[in-house]
Design a protein around this motif. Structure first.
Motif, PDB file in Angstrom:
ATOM      1  N   ARG A 134      59.090 -14.968 121.944  1.00 32.82           N
ATOM      2  CA  ARG A 134      59.823 -15.240 123.177  1.00 32.82           C
ATOM      3  C   ARG A 134      60.573 -14.003 123.672  1.00 32.82           C
ATOM      4  NH1 ARG A 134      63.131 -18.786 121.315  1.00 32.82           N
ATOM      5  NH2 ARG A 134      64.781 -17.258 120.960  1.00 32.82           N
ATOM      6  N   ASP A 135      61.315 -13.364 122.797  1.00 36.72           N
ATOM      7  CA  ASP A 135      62.167 -12.250 123.218  1.00 36.72           C
ATOM      8  C   ASP A 135      61.372 -10.982 123.530  1.00 36.72           C
ATOM      9  OD1 ASP A 135      64.265 -13.970 122.871  1.00 36.72           O
ATOM     10  OD2 ASP A 135      64.889 -13.156 120.939  1.00 36.72           O
ATOM     11  N   THR A 136      60.427 -10.635 122.650  1.00 39.78           N
ATOM     12  CA  THR A 136      59.653  -9.417 122.898  1.00 39.78           C
ATOM     13  C   THR A 136      58.667  -9.610 124.042  1.00 39.78           C
ATOM     14  OG1 THR A 136      58.071 -10.062 121.175  1.00 39.78           O
ATOM     15  CG2 THR A 136      59.860  -8.588 120.527  1.00 39.78           C
ATOM     16  N   GLY A 137      58.101 -10.820 124.157  1.00 40.82           N
ATOM     17  CA  GLY A 137      57.185 -11.092 125.259  1.00 40.82           C
ATOM     18  C   GLY A 137      57.873 -10.963 126.606  1.00 40.82           C
ATOM     19  N   ALA A 138      59.115 -11.411 126.695  1.00 46.62           N
ATOM     20  CA  ALA A 138      59.864 -11.307 127.949  1.00 46.62           C
ATOM     21  C   ALA A 138      60.041  -9.848 128.361  1.00 46.62           C
ATOM     22  CB  ALA A 138      61.228 -11.979 127.797  1.00 46.62           C
ATOM     23  N   ILE A 139      60.272  -8.982 127.373  1.00 46.49           N
ATOM     24  CA  ILE A 139      60.443  -7.557 127.682  1.00 46.49           C
ATOM     25  C   ILE A 139      59.130  -6.927 128.107  1.00 46.49           C
ATOM     26  CG2 ILE A 139      61.007  -5.307 126.683  1.00 46.49           C
ATOM     27  CD1 ILE A 139      63.044  -6.773 124.908  1.00 46.49           C
ATOM     28  N   LEU A 140      58.048  -7.261 127.412  1.00 55.21           N
ATOM     29  CA  LEU A 140      56.742  -6.698 127.746  1.00 55.21           C
ATOM     30  C   LEU A 140      56.289  -7.138 129.138  1.00 55.21           C
ATOM     31  CD1 LEU A 140      54.904  -7.133 124.320  1.00 55.21           C
ATOM     32  CD2 LEU A 140      55.840  -5.023 125.288  1.00 55.21           C
ATOM     33  N   LEU A 141      56.724  -8.317 129.578  1.00 49.80           N
ATOM     34  CA  LEU A 141      56.368  -8.819 130.904  1.00 49.80           C
ATOM     35  C   LEU A 141      57.399  -8.437 131.962  1.00 49.80           C
ATOM     36  CD1 LEU A 141      55.054 -12.376 129.928  1.00 49.80           C
ATOM     37  CD2 LEU A 141      53.706 -10.403 130.654  1.00 49.80           C
ATOM     38  N   ASP A 142      58.366  -7.579 131.586  1.00 47.13           N
ATOM     39  CA  ASP A 142      59.382  -7.069 132.512  1.00 47.13           C
ATOM     40  C   ASP A 142      60.233  -8.177 133.124  1.00 47.13           C
ATOM     41  OD1 ASP A 142      58.730  -4.388 132.140  1.00 47.13           O
ATOM     42  OD2 ASP A 142      57.173  -4.440 133.672  1.00 47.13           O
ATOM     43  N   ARG A 143      60.538  -9.189 132.324  1.00 52.61           N
ATOM     44  CA  ARG A 143      61.462 -10.207 132.793  1.00 52.61           C
ATOM     45  C   ARG A 143      62.851  -9.594 132.947  1.00 52.61           C
ATOM     46  NH1 ARG A 143      62.801 -16.023 129.796  1.00 52.61           N
ATOM     47  NH2 ARG A 143      64.197 -16.822 131.424  1.00 52.61           N
ATOM     48  N   VAL A 144      63.613 -10.072 133.943  1.00 55.20           N
ATOM     49  CA  VAL A 144      64.966  -9.545 134.155  1.00 55.20           C
ATOM     50  C   VAL A 144      65.767  -9.721 132.871  1.00 55.20           C
ATOM     51  CG1 VAL A 144      67.121  -9.805 135.439  1.00 55.20           C
ATOM     52  CG2 VAL A 144      64.925 -10.003 136.624  1.00 55.20           C
ATOM     53  N   PRO A 145      66.244  -8.626 132.257  1.00 55.74           N
ATOM     54  CA  PRO A 145      66.907  -8.737 130.954  1.00 55.74           C
ATOM     55  C   PRO A 145      68.347  -9.196 131.025  1.00 55.74           C
ATOM     56  CG  PRO A 145      66.840  -6.450 131.637  1.00 55.74           C
ATOM     57  CD  PRO A 145      66.100  -7.236 132.699  1.00 55.74           C
ATOM     58  N   ASP A 146      68.960  -9.090 132.214  1.00 55.58           N
ATOM     59  CA  ASP A 146      70.385  -9.369 132.311  1.00 55.58           C
ATOM     60  C   ASP A 146      70.702  -9.758 133.752  1.00 55.58           C
ATOM     61  OD1 ASP A 146      73.113  -9.473 132.274  1.00 55.58           O
ATOM     62  OD2 ASP A 146      73.427  -7.511 131.378  1.00 55.58           O
TER      63      ASP A 146
END
Length: 334
Positions: A253-265
């Motif tokens: 969940r967490d690493t996938g969100a970063i790889l897909l450029d989800r808004v981190p904050d």
């Protein structure tokens, strides 16, 4: 200046978005690989000789650590080696997130395998050499604790970087102030997350989960030996599989969100909007993503009727130190 707007042309700069403790974490990861590999062999061989599924499960889980740690070490090495390679548009800060995601997938497959074997052992119990199995499991626990300690020593637990957060805003009602306080509190947590080194986090999660599984193995073996409950051994393996699966889901969940450029904050995105729109201008487009541990990238499009250039807006964003790479587009309108 063009009819559509002005794009800031900043002086040439590097795109090195690695974590602060990158080199130190790399060295410690290679050191722990040696420990985990040795213990992995001992547990799998011991479990096969003494007939303990829980011990084999612990050894297989240890094998995922050895593989995950190898991925982590290679990610650190490659990220450092190619940090200045212009072919990586936004640097190599995501190498660690890619490694963490990959190790999480391996964890999920191992969890399924252990769960399947546990069910078979429930249906067809086998004799266990308890004394030998317990000794090896205890040794595995010690190795896990030592590995976690070594890795944690290279992990950045402090995420402050000395940057302050604004908690005081002018609002006409106390209720609005309370809402803003909670908003900034949530932003603090989100900010801590985007400072995490997910590569090191994946490595620490692997050995910490394995330490928990080792404890389950020892408890299961002791109960099975004392009361003759042979089903306790596969039960410990099954619980271990669930522990592994839960860690896997979190990492994916967490690493996938970063790889897909989800808004981190979301809080940071709101701060960017406030900083830009405080003088009456309007943000027409905003992209915010994570470049690496502690580094955020932003692309901001601004519509304004004032004669302000991109440099003006960059200055307005300068206090947001987590923004390591900012592109500003200004559209001048009547």
């Amino acid at each position: 200046m063009t009819e559509q707007g002005t794009v800031l042309q900043a002086p040439p700069h590097d795109h090195v978005f690695l974590g602060r403790d990158h080199a130190r974490a790399e060295r410690r990861t290679w050191a722990v690989i040696v420990l985990c590999t040795a213990m992995m062999v001992a547990e799998i061989v011991g479990g096969a000789l003494f007939g303990s599924l829980a011990l084999i499960a612990d050894g297989l889980h240890m094998s995922t650590h050895a593989g995950a740690l190898l991925l982590a070490a290679l990610a650190y090495t490659l990220a450092r080696r190619y940090a200045f390679d212009p072919n990586f548009t936004f640097g190599t800060g995501k190498f660690g997130d890619l490694a963490g995601y990959s190790s999480a997938i391996v964890l999920a497959m191992i969890a399924l395998l252990i769960g399947y074997e546990a069910v078979l052992r429930f249906l067809n119990p086998v004799p266990i050499a308890f004394n030998e199995a317990i000794v090896i499991a205890a040794l595995g626990l010690l190795v896990n604790i030592a590995s976690a300690w070594l890795l944690a020593g290279g992990h950045d637990h402090g995420h402050g970087h000395g940057h302050g957060h604004a908690h005081h805003h002018d609002h006409p009602h106390d209720h609005d102030h309370d809402d803003d306080h909670h908003h900034d509190h949530d932003h603090d947590h989100a900010r801590a997350r985007h400072h995490h080194d997910n590569n090191m986090r994946a490595a620490v999660v692997h050995v910490a989960a394995d330490a928990a599984v080792s404890v389950l193995v020892i408890i299961g073996l002791l109960l099975a030996r004392t009361f003759g409950w042979l089903w306790m051994d596969p039960l410990a393996g099954l619980i271990g599989a669930l522990v592994i699966a839960s860690w896997s889901v979190g990492l994916v969940r967490d690493t996938g969100a970063i790889l897909l450029d989800r808004v981190p904050d979301a809080g940071m995105a709101e701060k960017v909007r406030r900083a830009i729109e405080s003088e009456g201008d309007r943000v027409t487009d905003l992209h915010l993503w994570r470049l690496g541990p502690g580094h955020l990238g932003a692309i901001v499009s601004i519509a304004t009727s004032a004669q302000r250039g991109p440099a003006h807006y960059r200055q307005r964003l300068a206090h947001l130190a987590d923004l390591s790479h900012v592109t500003v587009e200004v559209q001048h309108r009547p």
